[in-house]
Design an enzyme around this catalytic site. Structure first.
Site, short mmCIF file in Angstrom:
data_model
loop_
_atom_site.label_atom_id
_atom_site.label_comp_id
_atom_site.label_asym_id
_atom_site.label_seq_id
_atom_site.Cartn_x
_atom_site.Cartn_y
_atom_site.Cartn_z
N ASP A 88 40.43 38.59 45.85
CA ASP A 88 39.68 37.70 46.74
C ASP A 88 40.53 36.56 47.29
O ASP A 88 41.58 36.22 46.75
CB ASP A 88 38.45 37.13 46.02
CG ASP A 88 38.80 36.41 44.72
OD1 ASP A 88 39.75 36.82 44.04
OD2 ASP A 88 38.11 35.43 44.40
N GLU A 148 37.98 36.61 41.51
CA GLU A 148 38.62 35.77 40.49
C GLU A 148 38.38 34.30 40.76
O GLU A 148 38.18 33.50 39.83
CB GLU A 148 40.14 36.05 40.43
CG GLU A 148 40.87 35.31 39.32
CD GLU A 148 41.20 33.86 39.63
OE1 GLU A 148 41.12 33.02 38.72
OE2 GLU A 148 41.51 33.56 40.80
#
Length: 410
Positions: A88, A148
Site C-alpha cells: 500500500d 501495512e
C-alpha cells in the site's frame, strides 16, 4: 572463492533488473491505499502468471499468497519459509519531479512499498525458474500484503492462512541509511505504536471578553507542553519513548474564543510498562490541567502495532546471508532499534523470523529523497538487484540448496 553458480546468479539478477525497475515505477505512478490496492493486485497477478506461477491465492481483500513448491530430490526434513512485501501507499501528496510521479492525487508511494514488491517479485521469478533445485518437500511462500500503513493487513493475512505450515518468515524494508548496508539486530527492532486523541471542552465567547469564557486553547497549549515532560521525568533514562502531538484543531475565526480544542498524536515505546506509565500520566495531565483552567479534558489512546521483535536464530541467518552478499563491514546494528511501527510484528508473534533494513542513501542524495514518508521521497532503484540477491541467498541458506549450481545449464 566465487563459483560459477555465483556468476550465474549475478547474471540472472542483472537480466531481470530493468523489468522490475519498470514494474516499480509503474506501481509508483498508480499508488493505492490499504485494502484498495486493486490495480496493484492485478498487475502483480499478471506478472506472477506470466512467470509461470500456478499456486496463487487471493486473500485479505487485496493480498496475494504465492507458493513455489520444490521439484527436486526431497530433503531429510520438509520446510516452508515465507518472504513478505507490503503493497500500500500513503494518504499524502508527492512533491517530486520524476516522470513516474503519482497520478492519484492525495495518494503516493512515499514509503517504498513499490520497491519492496519489486524486489520480492524479482526473487519470485528467479526462484520459479529454478524450482527443480528446491526439494520436493519444501516450499517458498511469497506474501504480498495490503494495508501495512493501516489499518493493518498482516492480521487479516494471518487469519486467512498465510502462516499455515510456515517455519520461518522474513521481511525487508528500505531505510535512509548508507547505500547497500543492512541494519539488523535480534530482539526489539521497531516500536509499539499507538495513537491518541485529546478533546478539551471550554466555554466559547467574544475574544474581547475572555473573563466570560473558558479558553480551551490556553488549556490545550499547556497540555501539549506538559506532555513533553513525561519522557524526561517519568521514563527511565536508558529506555526509549516518543510522544508527539502532530495535529491540533480549534476555532474558526480570529475574534471568537472557541468551545473546543482537539489534539491528535502518536506514542512509540519498546516496553509495556513504559506504555502503561505514559497512559497514566497523559490521562492525569489532560484531566488536571484542563480542570485547572476551568475546562474539561478527555483522552482516548488506541494501542496499535506491537513491537517488532526479531528472533535470535533467524536474525543470525540474515546476518550470515547479508555478510556473504555484501561483505562483513556492510551489516550493522547501529542506530537500532527505531521508533517507527510495523505490522510485521504480528507475523513474528506467530512464527520465528526476522525483519531488517536495507540502506538506500547515496552520497549525492538528500536525506528527504530517501526518507520514508517525506513528500520528496523516491525509492532508489539501484538497490533492487541487491534486495533480489539477498532474497535468493536467504532461500538458499534456509533450504540448504544452490539455486544456481555450478553445473546448471540455464
Amino acid at each position: 572463492m566465487i563459483g560459477q553458480g555465483d556468476y550465474l546468479m549475478e547474471a540472472q539478477v542483472e537480466g531481470v533488473r530493468e523489468k522490475f525497475v519498470c514494474f516499480r515505477q509503474d506501481v509508483h505512478r498508480h499508488p493505492e491505499l490499504g485494502f484498495k490496492e486493486t490495480r496493484t493486485k492485478e498487475v502483480l497477478l499478471n506478472h506472477l502468471k506470466g512467470m509461470g506461477c500456478s499456486n496463487i491465492r487471493e486473500v485479505a481483500e487485496t493480498g496475494i499468497i504465492v507458493d513455489i513448491h520444490g521439484e527436486g530430490e526431497p530433503a531429510a526434513t520438509s520446510k516452508v519459509i515465507a518472504l513478505r512485501a507490503d503493497m500500500d501507499a500513503l494518504p499524502m501528496d508527492e512533491e517530486t519531479d520524476v516522470p513516474y510521479s503519482s497520478e492519484n492525487k492525495g495518494v503516493a508511494h512515499m514509503c517504498g512499498h513499490d520497491g519492496h514488491m519489486a524486489m520480492l517479485l524479482g526473487a519470485c521469478e528467479l526462484i520459479e525458474k529454478q524450482k527443480k533445485q528446491i526439494p520436493s518437500n519444501s516450499t517458498v511462500r511469497f506474501l504480498f500484503q495490503p494495508a501495512e500503513e493501516g489499518p493493518g493487513g498482516a492480521t487479516k493475512m494471518i487469519e486467512e492462512g498465510c502462516l499455515e505450515g510456515v517455519a520461518e518468515v522474513y521481511g525487508i524494508h528500505n531505510m535512509p541509511g548508507p547505500f547497500g548496508v543492512v541494519l539488523v539486530k535480534p530482539g526489539p527492532l521497531m516500536a509499539h505504536s499507538s495513537s491518541f486523541y485529546i478533546k478539551i471542552v471550554g466555554k466559547g465567547g467574544h475574544a474581547s471578553m475572555p473573563q466570560e469564557a473558558v479558553d480551551p486553547i490556553v488549556a490545550g497549549s499547556n497540555v501539549i507542553v506538559a506532555i513533553q515532560s513525561i519522557v524526561a521525568r517519568n521514563i527511565a533514562a536508558l529506555h526509549s519513548v516518543v510522544i508527539s502531538c502532530c495535529k491540533v484543531r480549534s476555532g474558526s475565526t480570529g475574534n471568537v474564543i472557541p468551545d473546543n480544542f482537539e489534539i491528535w498524536g502518536t506514542i512509540r515505546d519498546f516496553d509495556d510498562n513504559d506504555f502503561q506509565i505514559v497512559q497514566t500520566r497523559m490521562k492525569e495531565i489532560v484531566e488536571n490541567i484542563s480542570a485547572a483552567h476551568g475546562a474539561t479534558g478527555t483522552i482516548d489512546i488506541k494501542s496499535g502495532y506491537p513491537c517488532v521483535i526479531n528472533h535470535e536464530t533467524e536474525t543470525q541467518h540474515v546476518v550470515d546471508v547479508c555478510k556473504s552478499v555484501l561483505g562483513e563491514e556492510r551489516v550493522t546494528s547501529q542506530s537500532l532499534p527505531v521508533p517507527a511501527g510495523e505490522d510485521f510484528s504480528y507475523y513474528l508473534e506467530k512464527v520465528p523470523g526476522c525483519f531488517f533494513f536495507l540502506g538506500t542513501l547515496e552520497k549525492a542524495d538528500t536525506m528527504a529523497l530517501r526518507m520514508c514518508h517525506s513528500s520528496k521521497f523516491d525509492f532508489n532503484d539501484k538497490i533492487l538487484p541487491i534486495g533480489i540477491k539477498i532474497w535468493l541467498r536467504l532461500v538458499e541458506h534456509r533450504l540448504n540448496i544452490k539455486l544456481f549450481p555450478d553445473q546448471s545449464a540455464l
